[in-house]
Enzyme design. Sequence first.
Site, PDB file in Angstrom:
ATOM      1  N   CYS A 139     -16.911  -6.393 -15.492  1.00 56.51           N
ATOM      2  CA  CYS A 139     -18.171  -7.333 -15.187  1.00 56.51           C
ATOM      3  C   CYS A 139     -18.267  -7.729 -13.801  1.00 56.51           C
ATOM      4  CB  CYS A 139     -18.053  -8.497 -16.296  1.00 56.51           C
ATOM      5  SG  CYS A 139     -17.916  -7.815 -17.910  1.00 56.51           S
ATOM      6  N   GLU A 147       7.049   3.370   8.895  1.00 53.14           N
ATOM      7  CA  GLU A 147       6.868   2.982   7.565  1.00 53.14           C
ATOM      8  C   GLU A 147       5.684   3.239   7.072  1.00 53.14           C
ATOM      9  OE1 GLU A 147       8.671  -1.633   8.178  1.00 53.14           O
ATOM     10  OE2 GLU A 147       6.670  -1.462   7.946  1.00 53.14           O
TER      11      GLU A 147
HETATM   12  C1  LIG Z   1       1.254  -1.960   3.990  1.00 52.13           C
HETATM   13  C2  LIG Z   1       2.319  -1.686   5.124  1.00 52.13           C
HETATM   14  C3  LIG Z   1       2.729  -0.386   5.550  1.00 52.13           C
HETATM   15  C4  LIG Z   1       2.284   0.851   4.924  1.00 52.13           C
HETATM   16  O1  LIG Z   1       0.815   0.865   5.561  1.00 52.13           O
HETATM   17  P1  LIG Z   1       0.115   2.487   5.352  1.00 52.13           P
HETATM   18  O2  LIG Z   1      -0.969   1.941   5.550  1.00 52.13           O
HETATM   19  O3  LIG Z   1       0.339   2.654   3.775  1.00 52.13           O
HETATM   20  O4  LIG Z   1       0.892   3.306   5.972  1.00 52.13           O
HETATM   21  C5  LIG Z   1       3.940  -0.430   6.201  1.00 52.13           C
HETATM   22  N1  LIG Z   1       4.537  -1.613   6.747  1.00 52.13           N
HETATM   23  C6  LIG Z   1       4.114  -2.737   6.297  1.00 52.13           C
HETATM   24  C7  LIG Z   1       4.903  -3.933   6.882  1.00 52.13           C
HETATM   25  C8  LIG Z   1       2.892  -2.996   5.688  1.00 52.13           C
HETATM   26  O5  LIG Z   1       2.479  -4.102   5.278  1.00 52.13           O
END
Ligand SMILES: *Cc1c(COP(=O)(O)O)cnc(C)c1O
Length: 430
Positions: free
Chosen positions: A341, A272
């Site tokens: 600000c 992901e």
């Molecule tokens: C934020 C997040 C990602 C992506 O993270 P990156 O640092 O952008 O690669 C993937 N999975 C989950 C569950 C996240 O919270």
Amino acid sequence: MSEKNFPLTRQELAELAKTYPTPFYLYDEGAIRENVRAMKKAFAVFPGFTEHFAVKALPNPFILKILAAEGLGADCSSLPELLLADMAGIRGERIMLTANETPAREYIKARELGAIINLDDRTHIEFLEKTAGLPELISCRYNPGPLKEGNAIIGKPEEAKYGFTREQLIDGYRTLRQKGVKRFGLHTMVASNELSLDYHLETGRLLFELAVEIKNKTGVALEFVNLGGGLGIPYRPDQEAVRWEDLAGGLKKLHGEILTGTGLEGLVIHTEYGRPITGPYGWLVTRAIHKKDIYRNYIGLDACMADLMRPALYGAYHHITVPGKEHAPPTETYDVVGSLCENNDKFAVQRRLPKIDVAAANPGEAGGGDFVIIHDAGAHGRAMGFNYNGKLRCGELLLRPGGSVVQIRRPETVEDYFATLDVEGLTQFH
Ligand SMILES: *Cc1c(COP(=O)(O)O)cnc(C)c1O
């Protein structure tokens, strides 16, 4: 070392700014596509590999459509993000819902779309069953607690609110199977913006070993493990990106060592990633509009932390360049600041830069002042923007492979800012 380039010259930018005044985000479609192809090529060692792009990093459906065309899915964590994936034509198990404290309506929408649901807690088994019903395929999020070190942004896993403990996970798969779930996944995400290859390989090892333990203890043979996001990018020029081949190759080796002979040889890999997919290929394009010299020397930009809050939020470094002055010596020391600000609205503190000119120095050019480019803003940039202090968020432009530029999100207007107010009601209100 990582090179900090910007795809347009000062002249091209001046031309573009006539149509689209600064500030704006610019994304490089060609570079994003090339990067995704390199990632997919490296991960082709894993049959069935799917990268679910973390929509929160760059929630623009034009970008999602490009990523979908390159074969990526989407990782969503809210109802609007599910809708964005749907708008981009990403369907069914190409969508992953990794949310926490998830409201029923998100589970219902995810079920409607046929998305993979990733449960954040054992109590959500019953919650999901009662609200949206249990699908055939379920993933569970693991929190390794003290077994794994975290990092600065995400903190220590045992202090993190996410996921099941190890014991709960074993019980969870048993319960899910009893309730008729047929297919299973396992997910974890334990770091953010982590540039160590070994750290990510160890996450792989942890999940592969856990998959074996789950099979031995419960008989559940997982279909996939999802390594989450958290792969860093080199924000500083002296940092180095993790190479896709090193990551995929290292994971492949562990996959073979740990899973051969266990019946889990076909365990599929999901990721992901957000940041390493689009982060380096987006820039916040601003202009220097003011300069003031008090105890320190300040350059005031036409953008502020409402457009990009990472420096203010985490003290994050974003590289800064000045088009046309790429090779000029960094003779000055500036704090490069926005107009909010809040004194932490600083894109850079005590940064060595070439001399930056404001509007009056370039009377011939509309707007006049030097362009100031904030690098590596293609993930968690515009997405984290906000309206505090009455700031209107800037728009987004896409540089297409042929060199043309299209606007993929217009800047906010005052009307947008007032859209949630009942102005009619106000006139009746005394
Ligand atoms: C934020 C997040 C990602 C992506 O993270 P990156 O640092 O952008 O690669 C993937 N999975 C989950 C569950 C996240 O919270």
